[in-house]
Design an enzyme around this catalytic site. Structure first.
Site, short mmCIF file in Angstrom:
data_model
loop_
_atom_site.label_atom_id
_atom_site.label_comp_id
_atom_site.label_asym_id
_atom_site.label_seq_id
_atom_site.Cartn_x
_atom_site.Cartn_y
_atom_site.Cartn_z
CE1 TYR A 15 -3.96 1.96 0.00
CE2 TYR A 15 -3.21 2.95 2.06
CZ TYR A 15 -4.08 2.92 0.99
OH TYR A 15 -5.08 3.86 0.91
NE ARG A 21 -10.71 1.61 0.57
CZ ARG A 21 -11.75 1.97 1.32
NH1 ARG A 21 -11.84 3.22 1.76
NH2 ARG A 21 -12.69 1.11 1.62
CD1 TRP A 111 -11.39 9.54 0.42
CD2 TRP A 111 -10.18 10.91 1.70
NE1 TRP A 111 -11.58 9.16 1.72
CE2 TRP A 111 -10.85 9.98 2.53
CE3 TRP A 111 -9.36 11.88 2.29
CZ2 TRP A 111 -10.71 9.98 3.92
CZ3 TRP A 111 -9.22 11.89 3.67
CH2 TRP A 111 -9.90 10.95 4.46
#
Length: 206
Positions: A15, A21, A111
Protein backbone atom coordinates in the site's frame (compact mmCIF):
# COMPACT_ATOMS: atom_id res chain seq x y z
CA UNK A 1 4.83 -8.95 15.63
CA UNK A 2 4.77 -6.93 12.44
CA UNK A 3 7.72 -6.47 10.18
CA UNK A 4 8.54 -4.11 7.33
CA UNK A 5 11.81 -5.69 6.27
CA UNK A 6 11.94 -8.13 3.37
CA UNK A 7 12.27 -11.78 4.32
CA UNK A 8 10.55 -15.16 4.34
CA UNK A 9 7.23 -13.85 5.61
CA UNK A 10 3.94 -15.42 4.47
CA UNK A 11 2.14 -12.13 3.85
CA UNK A 12 3.22 -9.10 1.84
CA UNK A 13 0.80 -6.19 2.18
CA UNK A 14 1.42 -3.50 -0.41
CA UNK A 15 0.00 0.00 0.00
CA UNK A 16 1.02 3.63 -0.01
CA UNK A 17 3.00 5.18 2.84
CA UNK A 18 -0.14 6.14 4.76
CA UNK A 19 -2.86 4.53 6.87
CA UNK A 20 -5.68 4.71 4.35
CA UNK A 21 -7.35 1.55 3.12
CA UNK A 22 -4.66 -0.83 4.36
CA UNK A 23 -4.76 0.19 8.02
CA UNK A 24 -7.60 -2.14 8.99
CA UNK A 25 -5.54 -5.12 7.80
CA UNK A 26 -2.51 -3.79 9.64
CA UNK A 27 -4.60 -3.48 12.83
CA UNK A 28 -5.77 -7.08 12.53
CA UNK A 29 -2.26 -8.36 11.92
CA UNK A 30 -0.90 -6.31 14.81
CA UNK A 31 -3.59 -7.53 17.23
CA UNK A 32 -2.99 -11.15 16.27
CA UNK A 33 0.79 -10.63 16.22
CA UNK A 34 0.96 -12.16 12.73
CA UNK A 35 4.25 -11.31 10.97
CA UNK A 36 3.92 -9.56 7.63
CA UNK A 37 5.89 -7.47 5.19
CA UNK A 38 4.54 -3.92 5.31
CA UNK A 39 5.55 -2.81 1.81
CA UNK A 40 4.92 0.93 1.38
CA UNK A 41 4.90 2.53 -2.07
CA UNK A 42 5.96 6.16 -2.33
CA UNK A 43 3.78 8.40 -4.48
CA UNK A 44 6.69 9.31 -6.74
CA UNK A 45 7.13 5.63 -7.63
CA UNK A 46 3.45 4.85 -8.16
CA UNK A 47 3.08 5.88 -11.84
CA UNK A 48 5.71 3.38 -12.94
CA UNK A 49 4.41 0.61 -10.65
CA UNK A 50 0.69 1.15 -11.22
CA UNK A 51 0.30 -0.98 -14.39
CA UNK A 52 1.64 -4.06 -12.62
CA UNK A 53 -1.17 -4.27 -10.02
CA UNK A 54 -4.70 -5.71 -10.34
CA UNK A 55 -7.07 -2.95 -11.54
CA UNK A 56 -4.06 -0.61 -11.08
CA UNK A 57 -5.06 -0.07 -7.45
CA UNK A 58 -3.73 -0.63 -3.95
CA UNK A 59 -3.80 -2.26 -1.45
CA UNK A 60 -2.74 -5.66 -2.73
CA UNK A 61 -1.90 -8.71 -0.66
CA UNK A 62 0.63 -11.22 -1.95
CA UNK A 63 0.22 -14.64 -0.33
CA UNK A 64 1.26 -18.09 -1.56
CA UNK A 65 1.93 -16.72 -5.04
CA UNK A 66 -1.52 -15.14 -5.29
CA UNK A 67 -2.32 -11.43 -5.57
CA UNK A 68 -5.48 -10.42 -3.69
CA UNK A 69 -6.94 -6.95 -4.22
CA UNK A 70 -9.82 -5.01 -2.59
CA UNK A 71 -9.14 -3.70 0.91
CA UNK A 72 -12.13 -5.29 2.67
CA UNK A 73 -11.54 -8.67 1.05
CA UNK A 74 -7.96 -8.56 2.33
CA UNK A 75 -9.05 -7.47 5.81
CA UNK A 76 -11.78 -10.14 5.94
CA UNK A 77 -9.20 -12.78 4.99
CA UNK A 78 -6.96 -11.65 7.84
CA UNK A 79 -9.89 -11.39 10.27
CA UNK A 80 -10.68 -15.06 9.67
CA UNK A 81 -7.02 -16.01 9.97
CA UNK A 82 -6.80 -14.11 13.27
CA UNK A 83 -10.07 -15.36 14.75
CA UNK A 84 -11.56 -11.86 14.64
CA UNK A 85 -14.34 -12.45 12.12
CA UNK A 86 -16.98 -13.52 14.67
CA UNK A 87 -17.71 -16.67 16.66
CA UNK A 88 -20.59 -17.91 14.50
CA UNK A 89 -21.88 -17.46 10.97
CA UNK A 90 -24.41 -14.94 12.27
CA UNK A 91 -21.75 -12.98 14.14
CA UNK A 92 -19.58 -13.00 11.02
CA UNK A 93 -22.48 -11.53 9.05
CA UNK A 94 -23.09 -8.90 11.73
CA UNK A 95 -19.43 -7.89 11.75
CA UNK A 96 -19.41 -7.75 7.95
CA UNK A 97 -22.49 -5.50 7.95
CA UNK A 98 -20.93 -3.10 10.47
CA UNK A 99 -17.69 -2.93 8.52
CA UNK A 100 -19.62 -2.23 5.31
CA UNK A 101 -21.64 0.49 7.06
CA UNK A 102 -18.47 2.22 8.25
CA UNK A 103 -16.88 1.79 4.86
CA UNK A 104 -19.86 3.38 3.14
CA UNK A 105 -19.12 6.60 5.03
CA UNK A 106 -15.41 6.63 4.23
CA UNK A 107 -16.18 6.14 0.53
CA UNK A 108 -18.31 9.29 0.59
CA UNK A 109 -15.43 11.47 1.78
CA UNK A 110 -14.35 13.60 -1.23
CA UNK A 111 -10.66 12.73 -1.04
CA UNK A 112 -9.98 13.64 -4.69
CA UNK A 113 -11.80 16.98 -4.72
CA UNK A 114 -9.25 19.65 -5.66
CA UNK A 115 -11.43 22.69 -4.92
CA UNK A 116 -10.71 23.11 -1.20
CA UNK A 117 -13.80 25.22 -0.49
CA UNK A 118 -16.05 22.67 -2.19
CA UNK A 119 -14.24 19.84 -0.45
CA UNK A 120 -14.85 21.42 2.96
CA UNK A 121 -18.51 21.97 2.09
CA UNK A 122 -18.95 18.31 1.13
CA UNK A 123 -17.17 17.08 4.28
CA UNK A 124 -19.30 19.36 6.46
CA UNK A 125 -22.45 17.98 4.83
CA UNK A 126 -21.30 14.42 5.52
CA UNK A 127 -20.60 15.10 9.19
CA UNK A 128 -23.73 17.20 9.71
CA UNK A 129 -26.21 14.95 7.86
CA UNK A 130 -24.86 11.41 7.52
CA UNK A 131 -22.58 10.95 10.51
CA UNK A 132 -25.26 11.52 13.21
CA UNK A 133 -27.31 8.68 11.70
CA UNK A 134 -24.29 6.40 11.62
CA UNK A 135 -23.31 7.21 15.21
CA UNK A 136 -26.88 6.68 16.42
CA UNK A 137 -27.03 3.33 14.66
CA UNK A 138 -23.70 2.17 16.08
CA UNK A 139 -24.48 3.41 19.60
CA UNK A 140 -27.83 1.59 19.65
CA UNK A 141 -26.20 -1.53 18.25
CA UNK A 142 -23.46 -1.49 20.89
CA UNK A 143 -25.90 -0.89 23.77
CA UNK A 144 -24.13 -1.73 27.05
CA UNK A 145 -21.82 -4.37 25.61
CA UNK A 146 -18.05 -4.15 25.48
CA UNK A 147 -17.88 -5.04 21.77
CA UNK A 148 -19.98 -4.39 18.69
CA UNK A 149 -20.64 -8.08 18.00
CA UNK A 150 -21.17 -10.78 20.60
CA UNK A 151 -18.90 -11.04 23.61
CA UNK A 152 -15.51 -10.69 21.94
CA UNK A 153 -13.66 -8.20 19.78
CA UNK A 154 -14.06 -8.50 16.02
CA UNK A 155 -12.63 -6.67 13.05
CA UNK A 156 -15.67 -4.38 13.23
CA UNK A 157 -14.36 -2.93 16.51
CA UNK A 158 -10.96 -2.43 14.91
CA UNK A 159 -12.48 -0.70 11.89
CA UNK A 160 -14.39 1.66 14.14
CA UNK A 161 -11.04 2.68 15.67
CA UNK A 162 -9.50 3.13 12.21
CA UNK A 163 -12.43 5.24 11.00
CA UNK A 164 -12.55 7.21 14.24
CA UNK A 165 -8.89 8.17 13.84
CA UNK A 166 -9.43 9.41 10.29
CA UNK A 167 -12.70 11.19 11.03
CA UNK A 168 -11.15 12.92 14.04
CA UNK A 169 -8.68 14.60 11.70
CA UNK A 170 -11.54 15.90 9.56
CA UNK A 171 -13.89 16.82 12.44
CA UNK A 172 -12.30 16.74 15.92
CA UNK A 173 -14.73 15.69 18.63
CA UNK A 174 -17.30 14.36 16.16
CA UNK A 175 -18.19 11.41 18.45
CA UNK A 176 -18.06 13.26 21.77
CA UNK A 177 -21.80 12.74 22.33
CA UNK A 178 -21.53 8.97 21.84
CA UNK A 179 -20.27 7.64 25.21
CA UNK A 180 -20.44 3.96 24.34
CA UNK A 181 -18.51 4.40 21.12
CA UNK A 182 -15.97 6.65 22.83
CA UNK A 183 -15.42 3.99 25.48
CA UNK A 184 -14.98 1.42 22.72
CA UNK A 185 -12.21 3.55 21.22
CA UNK A 186 -10.40 3.49 24.57
CA UNK A 187 -10.97 -0.25 24.91
CA UNK A 188 -9.53 -1.04 21.47
CA UNK A 189 -6.67 1.42 21.86
CA UNK A 190 -5.60 -0.17 25.15
CA UNK A 191 -4.86 -3.55 23.55
CA UNK A 192 -1.09 -3.77 24.14
CA UNK A 193 -0.03 -5.14 20.76
CA UNK A 194 -2.25 -2.66 18.92
CA UNK A 195 -1.02 0.23 21.08
CA UNK A 196 2.54 -0.71 20.11
CA UNK A 197 1.60 -0.69 16.43
CA UNK A 198 -0.04 2.73 16.71
CA UNK A 199 2.97 4.13 18.54
CA UNK A 200 5.55 2.71 16.14
CA UNK A 201 3.80 3.00 12.74
CA UNK A 202 5.02 5.64 10.27
CA UNK A 203 3.35 8.99 10.91
CA UNK A 204 0.82 10.22 8.36
CA UNK A 205 -2.21 12.51 8.40
CA UNK A 206 -4.47 9.85 6.88
Amino acid sequence: MTCSAAGMLPYKLIYFNMRGRAELSRYILACAEIPFQDDRVEWKDWPSLKPSFPLQQLPVLEVEGVELNQSLAIARFFAKEAGLAGNSRLEEAQADALVESLNDFTLLIPWREEDQALKKQKIDELFDCYMPKLLSFLEKHLRDRDWLVGNAMTWADLYWHVCFTTCSVLRPGFASQSPGLSALIDRVGSIPQLARWIQDRPASEF
